[in-house]
Design a protein around this motif. Structure first.
Motif: not given
Length: 143
Positions: A39-56
């Motif tokens: 029951n975890i939701t969120g967002l993952l962005i991949s940008y030029k060899g990086h991860f930017i993530q938000y989990i809740e």
């Protein structure tokens, strides 16, 4: 009525090896399955060899997951951008929303400001105003 206390964490990291589309798809399939079970939701962005993530999700589950994320060999230099308790999910319909962002898209989301790679890992100052957090916020606001 008692509101459920949830927690979110957002972070940025460098990919150990830049993942191709097939590897990203495999990663997302696995994450979405496990996140649904927890029951975890969120967002993952991949940008030029990086991860930017938000989990809740539930605080103990988020803390446990973030502990695993920090040890995952697929990336390194995991930098926590922000975390806090919340009462309402931001991504209630997504076990893991995903977007691969290129330089032009990042510039559009940031208001035509060029995102410097080293700048996103700058740990001085206010992390909430870091370029990575701005990219995450801009992306979410433009959904």
């Amino acid at each position: 009525m008692v509101k459920t206390v949830l927690k979110y964490i957002s972070y940025i990291s460098r990919q150990a090896h830049i993942l191709n589309d097939a590897n990203l798809e495999s990663l997302l399939t696995n994450c979405r399955k496990k996140n649904t079970e927890r029951n975890i939701t969120g967002l993952l962005i991949s940008y030029k060899g990086h991860f930017i993530q938000y989990i809740e999700g539930e605080p103990d589950k988020i803390d446990k997951l973030f502990g695993k994320i920090k040890k995952d060999p697929r990336h390194y230099e995991v930098v926590e951008l922000a975390s806090d308790h919340i009462t309402q999910r931001q991504f209630s319909n997504w076990s893991m929303a995903f977007r691969k962002v290129d330089e032009d898209q990042a510039e559009d989301l940031l208001g035509y400001r060029r995102l410097q790679r080293d700048e996103v890992f700058n740990q001085t100052g206010d992390k909430m105003n870091s370029p990575a957090m701005q990219l995450l916020n801009s992306f979410v606001n433009n959904l």
